[in-house]
Motif scaffolding. Structure first.
Motif, short mmCIF file in Angstrom:
data_model
loop_
_atom_site.label_atom_id
_atom_site.label_comp_id
_atom_site.label_asym_id
_atom_site.label_seq_id
_atom_site.Cartn_x
_atom_site.Cartn_y
_atom_site.Cartn_z
N ILE A 79 -7.68 41.02 73.28
CA ILE A 79 -6.59 40.39 72.54
C ILE A 79 -7.10 39.27 71.65
CG2 ILE A 79 -4.48 39.01 72.74
CD1 ILE A 79 -4.14 41.99 73.38
N LYS A 80 -8.03 38.48 72.17
CA LYS A 80 -8.59 37.39 71.38
C LYS A 80 -9.33 37.94 70.16
CE LYS A 80 -9.58 33.03 70.75
NZ LYS A 80 -8.82 31.84 71.00
N THR A 81 -10.09 39.00 70.37
CA THR A 81 -10.84 39.61 69.27
C THR A 81 -9.90 40.23 68.25
OG1 THR A 81 -12.62 40.12 70.83
CG2 THR A 81 -12.70 41.22 68.71
N LEU A 82 -8.81 40.84 68.72
CA LEU A 82 -7.82 41.44 67.82
C LEU A 82 -7.23 40.40 66.88
CD1 LEU A 82 -6.12 43.94 67.02
CD2 LEU A 82 -4.48 43.25 68.79
N ARG A 83 -6.85 39.25 67.43
CA ARG A 83 -6.27 38.18 66.61
C ARG A 83 -7.32 37.62 65.65
NH1 ARG A 83 -4.01 33.57 68.98
NH2 ARG A 83 -2.28 33.62 67.51
N THR A 84 -8.56 37.52 66.12
CA THR A 84 -9.64 37.03 65.26
C THR A 84 -9.83 37.94 64.06
OG1 THR A 84 -10.80 36.05 67.15
CG2 THR A 84 -12.11 36.48 65.18
N ILE A 85 -9.83 39.25 64.32
CA ILE A 85 -10.00 40.23 63.25
C ILE A 85 -8.89 40.11 62.22
CG2 ILE A 85 -9.77 42.70 62.77
CD1 ILE A 85 -11.40 43.21 65.33
N CYS A 86 -7.64 40.05 62.68
CA CYS A 86 -6.51 39.94 61.76
C CYS A 86 -6.58 38.65 60.95
CB CYS A 86 -5.20 39.99 62.53
SG CYS A 86 -4.86 41.57 63.33
N PHE A 87 -6.96 37.58 61.59
CA PHE A 87 -7.00 36.27 60.92
C PHE A 87 -8.01 36.25 59.78
CE2 PHE A 87 -8.45 31.84 60.58
CZ PHE A 87 -7.24 31.21 60.34
N PHE A 88 -9.15 36.90 59.96
CA PHE A 88 -10.20 36.86 58.95
C PHE A 88 -10.16 38.04 57.97
CE2 PHE A 88 -12.14 33.96 62.05
CZ PHE A 88 -12.52 32.93 61.20
N VAL A 89 -9.91 39.24 58.49
CA VAL A 89 -10.01 40.43 57.64
C VAL A 89 -8.80 40.60 56.72
CG1 VAL A 89 -10.14 42.95 57.62
CG2 VAL A 89 -11.51 41.65 59.25
N PHE A 90 -7.60 40.40 57.22
CA PHE A 90 -6.40 40.66 56.43
C PHE A 90 -6.33 39.84 55.14
CE2 PHE A 90 -3.14 42.97 59.29
CZ PHE A 90 -4.15 43.75 59.84
N PRO A 91 -6.60 38.54 55.16
CA PRO A 91 -6.53 37.79 53.88
C PRO A 91 -7.61 38.20 52.89
CG PRO A 91 -7.39 36.39 55.63
CD PRO A 91 -6.86 37.64 56.29
N ILE A 92 -8.79 38.56 53.39
CA ILE A 92 -9.87 38.98 52.51
C ILE A 92 -9.52 40.30 51.82
CG2 ILE A 92 -12.28 39.73 52.42
CD1 ILE A 92 -12.86 37.80 54.72
N MET A 93 -8.98 41.24 52.57
CA MET A 93 -8.59 42.52 51.99
C MET A 93 -7.43 42.35 51.01
SD MET A 93 -10.88 44.32 53.28
CE MET A 93 -10.41 45.87 52.56
N THR A 94 -6.54 41.40 51.32
CA THR A 94 -5.43 41.11 50.41
C THR A 94 -5.94 40.55 49.10
OG1 THR A 94 -3.96 40.67 52.29
CG2 THR A 94 -3.28 39.82 50.14
#
Length: 475
Positions: free
Chosen positions: A288-303
């Protein structure tokens, strides 16, 4: 392992793995952009035609042995030696096969130059096989600092070779020179720093143990490799090399951030999670911690890449590559979810369920092939949208099996993911409002960057209560 020790190990691993992936990838990316301004999309298309043959060969050479070594808790010296000898023998056989098939590959694509290119690039299989064990040893130690130094030096030296060749009119052979030289430099470097050499012979018992786990990963990896590269084969065959070059460049742009961030987190969490195989609750927390970490960093970069792809391409690659912009934008939507897929599959590997991993890949690839051939008659853009559709289906299949293994349902995962998706939509809407008022590409890039940074800093961090220290994977 105590929480504090595990946390410290994760922090150090993430930091150095991040430096290694992004410093090396950034150098390759920058040098690649410079070379791309010199070469044509057709040159890149020719190299892309060989991707599937090289990727399948690499999967067969490794055969899942590297992950098997990392996961195995009672590994011995004989395991490392057995893996090395196996890798060498198989790599030589793969190279011989490619050498003999090179005329057929050239005939298939109707590009005779591919015969000689295949024979030269094929040598990287042998060089790569020689370093698999050394890299596994350093990964087991969570020693990504050493790997970073080796990769960085190899990237700089090979990049210089490729650039010099491109400037001197070697065309597609500049890319070949870069690929072969980076493989040689990296292998030599890993042998020097790993300080390991085989001291025992080949063991049938060790081979059976490692192959029993790795064989299913091998088959799953081959399925994934074939599927991913079928797009390049089909586009290269039914369209033109120029179109394939545009698709390949769009793929590289869109996958850059997602694949590298995922690679950093996966390389660190896999050996650490492997040590937690008997503690499901700790695995759930880490997941769960890794999932949130991924979303926090990857989603804005891809956006950012999604809304900035057009000015980026014009500034960096020039207008001759402008037709790859819609490909980049569509694939950004697909690659945004890539880290989530990998994280779910990682759990299966950690818990030794390579059988289930293989079964999942079979199911997904049947769906993927239906989507691929269903969109083929409608052109490359529709094929890219097909990848987005497949990505959504794949996501729920992966989540379903994660729930079966560690009791983390798709609903639970989506509860953490959907808010980040909403933030991305809000950012895109804000940036679109500014676009008509800005004509300068550099200003557009800067404004888009400021919008995302400020939104993530002042809104997302406050709402989600995620701060920089939270990327450390464990509380």
């Amino acid at each position: 392992m105590p929480d504090s020790s595990l946390k410290a190990k994760a922090v150090k691993g993430v930091m150095w793995s991040g430096f290694e992936r992004f410093s090396t990838a950034s150098i390759n990316f920058i040098i690649g952009l410079i070379i791309a301004r010199i070469l044509s999309p057709k040159d890149y298309g020719i190299i892309a035609m060989l991707t599937i043959f090289m990727a399948i060969s690499q999967s067969i050479i490794d055969s899942g042995f590297s992950n098997a070594l990392i996961r195995k808790t009672d590994r011995k010296e004989i395991d490392f030696s057995t893996t090395l000898y196996f890798n060498i023998v198989v790599s030589v056989l793969m190279y011989i096969a490619l050498f003999l098939l090179s005329p057929l590959i050239a005939d298939f694509y109707e590009i005779q130059e591919l015969e000689d290119i295949t024979k030269v690039i094929g040598t990287t299989l042998i060089w790569g096989a020689l370093s698999i064990v050394q890299q596994s040893i350093l990964t087991i130690k969570v020693d990504f600092r050493t790997q970073m130094m080796v990769s960085l030096v190899a990237a700089i030296l090979s990049g210089a070779i490729g650039l010099i060749m491109a400037l001197n009119g070697y065309g597609v052979w500049a890319l070949v020179g870069q690929m072969v030289s980076v493989s040689i430099f990296r292998t030599v470097g890993l042998w020097i720093v790993a300080k390991w050499k085989p001291t025992t012979g080949f063991s049938k018992e060790s081979f059976k143990s490692l192959f029993g786990y790795g064989s299913r990963l091998l088959m799953a990896g081959i399925l994934e490799t074939i599927y991913r590269n079928l797009y390049s084969i089909i586009i290269g065959k039914y369209y033109q090399a120029n179109t394939l070059g545009l698709y390949h460049r769009g793929e590289q742009f869109s996958s850059y951030a997602a694949s590298n961030i995922t690679g950093v987190i996966q390389r660190v969490t896999f050996p650490i999670m492997a040590g937690l195989q008997g503690d499901i609750s700790m695995l759930q927390r880490t997941f769960i911690k890794t999932l949130r970490t991924i979303c926090f960093f990857v989603f804005p970069i891809m956006t950012y890449l999604f809304i900035s792809s057009e000015p980026l391409v014009r500034l960096i690659l020039t207008n001759k590559w402008i037709n790859c912009v819609p490909i980049i934008q569509i694939l950004c939507i697909s690659y945004m979810w890539y880290p989530v897929h990998i994280l779910n599959l990682n759990i299966l590997q950690v818990l030794g369920r390579s059988d289930l991993y293989f079964r999942i890949e079979i199911i997904k690839k049947i769906v993927g092939l239906a989507v691929l051939f269903g969109t083929l008659p409608f052109g490359v853009i529709i094929m890219c949208w097909g990848r987005v559709l497949y990505c959504g289906i794949e996501l729920f299949i992966n989540m379903y099996y994660t729930n079966r293994i560690v009791k983390i349902s798709s609903k639970q995962q989506l509860q953490y993911i959907i808010p980040f998706l909403g933030y991305c939509v809000a950012v895109v809407a804000i940036c679109i409002l500014f676009q008509p008022c800005i004509t300068n590409d550099i200003v557009k890039l800067f404004v888009n960057f400021l919008v995302i940074v400020f939104f993530w800093w002042f809104v997302v961090q406050k709402v989600e209560k995620i701060y920089l220290k939270d990327y450390l994977l464990l509380h």
